[in-house]
Design an enzyme around this catalytic site. Structure first.
Site, PDB file in Angstrom:
ATOM      1  CE1 TYR A   1       0.564  -5.613  -9.682  1.00 40.48           C
ATOM      2  CE2 TYR A   1       2.006  -6.775 -11.200  1.00 40.48           C
ATOM      3  CZ  TYR A   1       1.366  -5.615 -10.813  1.00 40.48           C
ATOM      4  OH  TYR A   1       1.512  -4.458 -11.550  1.00 40.48           O
TER       5      TYR A   1
ATOM      6  CE  LYS B   1      -1.929  -4.501 -12.030  1.00 41.67           C
ATOM      7  NZ  LYS B   1      -2.586  -3.209 -12.237  1.00 41.67           N
TER       8      LYS B   1
ATOM      9  CB  SER C   1      -2.996  -5.283 -17.290  1.00 41.85           C
ATOM     10  OG  SER C   1      -2.634  -6.544 -16.810  1.00 41.85           O
TER      11      SER C   1
HETATM   12  N1  LIG Z   1       5.483   1.109 -12.387  1.00 39.82           N
HETATM   13  C1  LIG Z   1       5.572   0.015 -13.140  1.00 39.82           C
HETATM   14  O1  LIG Z   1       6.670  -0.425 -13.525  1.00 39.82           O
HETATM   15  C2  LIG Z   1       4.343  -0.710 -13.549  1.00 39.82           C
HETATM   16  C3  LIG Z   1       4.473  -1.831 -14.386  1.00 39.82           C
HETATM   17  C4  LIG Z   1       3.327  -2.507 -14.767  1.00 39.82           C
HETATM   18  C5  LIG Z   1       2.078  -2.074 -14.356  1.00 39.82           C
HETATM   19  N2  LIG Z   1       1.984  -0.986 -13.540  1.00 39.82           N
HETATM   20  C6  LIG Z   1       0.629  -0.581 -13.115  1.00 39.82           C
HETATM   21  O2  LIG Z   1       0.476   0.809 -13.326  1.00 39.82           O
HETATM   22  C7  LIG Z   1      -0.493   1.331 -12.423  1.00 39.82           C
HETATM   23  C8  LIG Z   1       0.014   2.622 -11.827  1.00 39.82           C
HETATM   24  O3  LIG Z   1       1.139   2.328 -11.025  1.00 39.82           O
HETATM   25  P1  LIG Z   1       2.342   3.343 -10.769  1.00 39.82           P
HETATM   26  O4  LIG Z   1       3.587   2.634 -11.135  1.00 39.82           O
HETATM   27  O5  LIG Z   1       2.063   4.674 -11.355  1.00 39.82           O
HETATM   28  O6  LIG Z   1       2.328   3.378  -9.168  1.00 39.82           O
HETATM   29  P2  LIG Z   1       1.944   4.505  -8.103  1.00 39.82           P
HETATM   30  O7  LIG Z   1       2.750   5.721  -8.322  1.00 39.82           O
HETATM   31  O8  LIG Z   1       2.046   3.818  -6.782  1.00 39.82           O
HETATM   32  O9  LIG Z   1       0.436   4.811  -8.427  1.00 39.82           O
HETATM   33  C9  LIG Z   1      -0.594   3.992  -7.966  1.00 39.82           C
HETATM   34  C10 LIG Z   1      -1.811   4.848  -7.739  1.00 39.82           C
HETATM   35  O10 LIG Z   1      -2.848   3.975  -7.276  1.00 39.82           O
HETATM   36  C11 LIG Z   1      -3.444   4.585  -6.154  1.00 39.82           C
HETATM   37  N3  LIG Z   1      -4.022   3.619  -5.233  1.00 39.82           N
HETATM   38  C12 LIG Z   1      -3.436   2.559  -4.645  1.00 39.82           C
HETATM   39  N4  LIG Z   1      -4.286   1.962  -3.792  1.00 39.82           N
HETATM   40  C13 LIG Z   1      -5.440   2.667  -3.846  1.00 39.82           C
HETATM   41  C14 LIG Z   1      -6.687   2.566  -3.202  1.00 39.82           C
HETATM   42  N5  LIG Z   1      -6.924   1.624  -2.287  1.00 39.82           N
HETATM   43  N6  LIG Z   1      -7.651   3.447  -3.507  1.00 39.82           N
HETATM   44  C15 LIG Z   1      -7.442   4.424  -4.408  1.00 39.82           C
HETATM   45  N7  LIG Z   1      -6.278   4.586  -5.043  1.00 39.82           N
HETATM   46  C16 LIG Z   1      -5.282   3.718  -4.772  1.00 39.82           C
HETATM   47  C17 LIG Z   1      -2.309   5.324  -5.465  1.00 39.82           C
HETATM   48  O11 LIG Z   1      -2.867   6.284  -4.582  1.00 39.82           O
HETATM   49  P3  LIG Z   1      -2.091   6.734  -3.235  1.00 39.82           P
HETATM   50  O12 LIG Z   1      -1.117   7.771  -3.674  1.00 39.82           O
HETATM   51  O13 LIG Z   1      -3.188   7.258  -2.379  1.00 39.82           O
HETATM   52  O14 LIG Z   1      -1.417   5.503  -2.685  1.00 39.82           O
HETATM   53  C18 LIG Z   1      -1.605   5.915  -6.671  1.00 39.82           C
HETATM   54  O15 LIG Z   1      -2.226   7.096  -7.076  1.00 39.82           O
HETATM   55  C19 LIG Z   1      -0.758   0.215 -11.401  1.00 39.82           C
HETATM   56  O16 LIG Z   1      -1.987  -0.394 -11.695  1.00 39.82           O
HETATM   57  C20 LIG Z   1       0.383  -0.765 -11.632  1.00 39.82           C
HETATM   58  O17 LIG Z   1       0.033  -2.088 -11.315  1.00 39.82           O
HETATM   59  C21 LIG Z   1       3.076  -0.289 -13.146  1.00 39.82           C
END
Ligand SMILES: NC(=O)c1ccc[n+]([C@@H]2O[C@H](COP(=O)([O-])OP(=O)(O)OC[C@H]3O[C@@H](n4cnc5c(N)ncnc54)[C@H](OP(=O)(O)O)[C@@H]3O)[C@@H](O)[C@H]2O)c1
Length: 337
Positions: A209, A213, A179
């Site tokens: 968002y 979440k 989340s």
């Molecule tokens: N980064 C932060 O600060 C943060 C903070 C709070 C929560 N989060 C949560 O952490 C999780 C991971 O995020 P991240 O920061 O690591 O971002 P990220 O690098 O953009 O990773 C997101 C992943 O989700 C995949 N994805 C997106 N849309 C998709 C779809 N339609 N079908 C299949 N796969 C899909 C992406 O695949 P593609 O490469 O194909 O796009 C990528 O592998 C998310 O749920 C995000 O909300 C992140």
């Protein structure tokens, strides 16, 4: 900060445990999958793009090789890498989600860890071909569908005695949902029908968002009640500014540079690395001290510290309503759970 290297490593030739990490090809998911692989898990990286996932698998093996070079002679004999596979799933297409679950069930007869990590953030309003708002479907509806389709396998795993680990007790399977602290943007009077399709997007996108979440935290809490043998947890990974999550904003013409600078400064002050961002998920996946009796439905924040989600997210009336709303919406699309 949780440290997975202090935990037991599996020998996959003797104790074959299976994990799925959605969105394991980048950011937080990459390091979640990497550490599970280093711990001997058979990891399916579920993603929508085979090229990107295959490239990530190659990179993961390279990073794993570098990490294993740092092992002591004792550790070299005790630690085993698992295996890495690609599983095709596009969360923007419910048929693809159902297909992915079916394919997985045809390949494996157990599932020990499911990490619903894939997600998108702060996108402009649009509807998917299934008729859901894009952030809601990617971050909540599709993970809900994927998880419920895999529940029979998780339940079967929960009922199978684990003779290998020297005990008759089954292993408690785990579902981890990534989340976000952004779930706090779902205010009181939470309503799954709120679309917040207003101008400016830069403000209302956060409410969308937040709803997605929060709904997913509700989902984990409801599953914990309904499936008490499966450990269901949600996490906020921390502020991890160098992932692709911010790409929509940083790729905007001209102003994107400003966003990039802003995110870098924010990350420098408050952020954690991609690998540190994976630690909350990894604690939920691997920490042997967590169990269904005491911890089911809990929420963990950066580094794996137990925390309390928002008032709305922990309200079980809202959680039950979210559950019913989701079944009805999926039913309207002729998808039964
Ligand atoms: N980064 C932060 O600060 C943060 C903070 C709070 C929560 N989060 C949560 O952490 C999780 C991971 O995020 P991240 O920061 O690591 O971002 P990220 O690098 O953009 O990773 C997101 C992943 O989700 C995949 N994805 C997106 N849309 C998709 C779809 N339609 N079908 C299949 N796969 C899909 C992406 O695949 P593609 O490469 O194909 O796009 C990528 O592998 C998310 O749920 C995000 O909300 C992140």
């Amino acid at each position: 900060m949780f440290d997975p290297t202090e935990l037991q490593y599996l020998n996959p030739n003797i104790d074959r445990r299976i994990a799925i990490v959605t969105g394991g090809n980048s950011g937080i998911g990459f390091y979640t999958a990497l550490h599970l692989y280093l711990h001997g898990y058979i990891v399916y990286i579920a993603g929508r793009n085979k090229t990107r996932v295959t490239k990530a698998i190659v990179e993961m093996k390279e990073v794993a090789n570098v990490k294993t070079l740092q092992y002591s002679p004792d550790q070299v004999t005790e630690r085993y890498n698992g295996e890495l596979f690609f599983l095709e799933i596009d969360l923007l297409d419910l048929n693809s989600v159902i297909r992915a679950a079916e394919i997985f069930k045809s390949l494996e007869s157990s599932l020990h860890i499911l990490v619903n990590n894939a997600g998108v953030m702060a996108l402009p309003f649009s509807l998917t071909k299934d008729g859901f708002e894009i952030q809601l479907q990617t971050n909540y509806i599709s993970p809900f569908l994927f998880t419920t389709r895999l529940l029979p396998l998780l339940e079967k795993t929960a009922a199978t005695p684990n003779k290998i680990a020297g005990s008759t007790e089954p292993i408690q399977p785990r579902i981890v949902y990534v989340s976000s602290i952004g779930h706090h943007f779902a205010f009181r009077y939470f309503n799954m029908n709120s679309h917040f399709q207003y101008y400016p997007n830069i403000m209302f996108t956060w409410f969308r968002y937040g709803i997605a979440k929060t709904a997913a935290i509700h989902f984990m809490k409801m599953l914990a009640l309904r499936n008490p043998k499966i450990l269901c947890l949600s996490v906020h990974p921390g502020f991890v500014m160098n992932t692709n999550l911010f790409a929509y904003w940083t790729r905007l013409p001209i102003i994107g540079i400003l966003f990039w600078c802003l995110f870098q400064i924010f990350g420098y002050i408050f952020g954690v690395s991609n690998e540190e961002g994976a630690m909350a998920s990894l604690k939920c996946c691997l920490d042997p001290s967590l169990n269904v009796e005491q911890d089911n439905g809990k929420y963990f924040a950066t580094g794996g510290v137990e925390a309390s989600p928002s008032r709305v997210a922990r309200n079980m009336d809202y959680a039950a309503r979210t559950w019913i709303w989701t079944l009805k919406e999926l039913g309207n699309r002729e998808i039964s759970i």
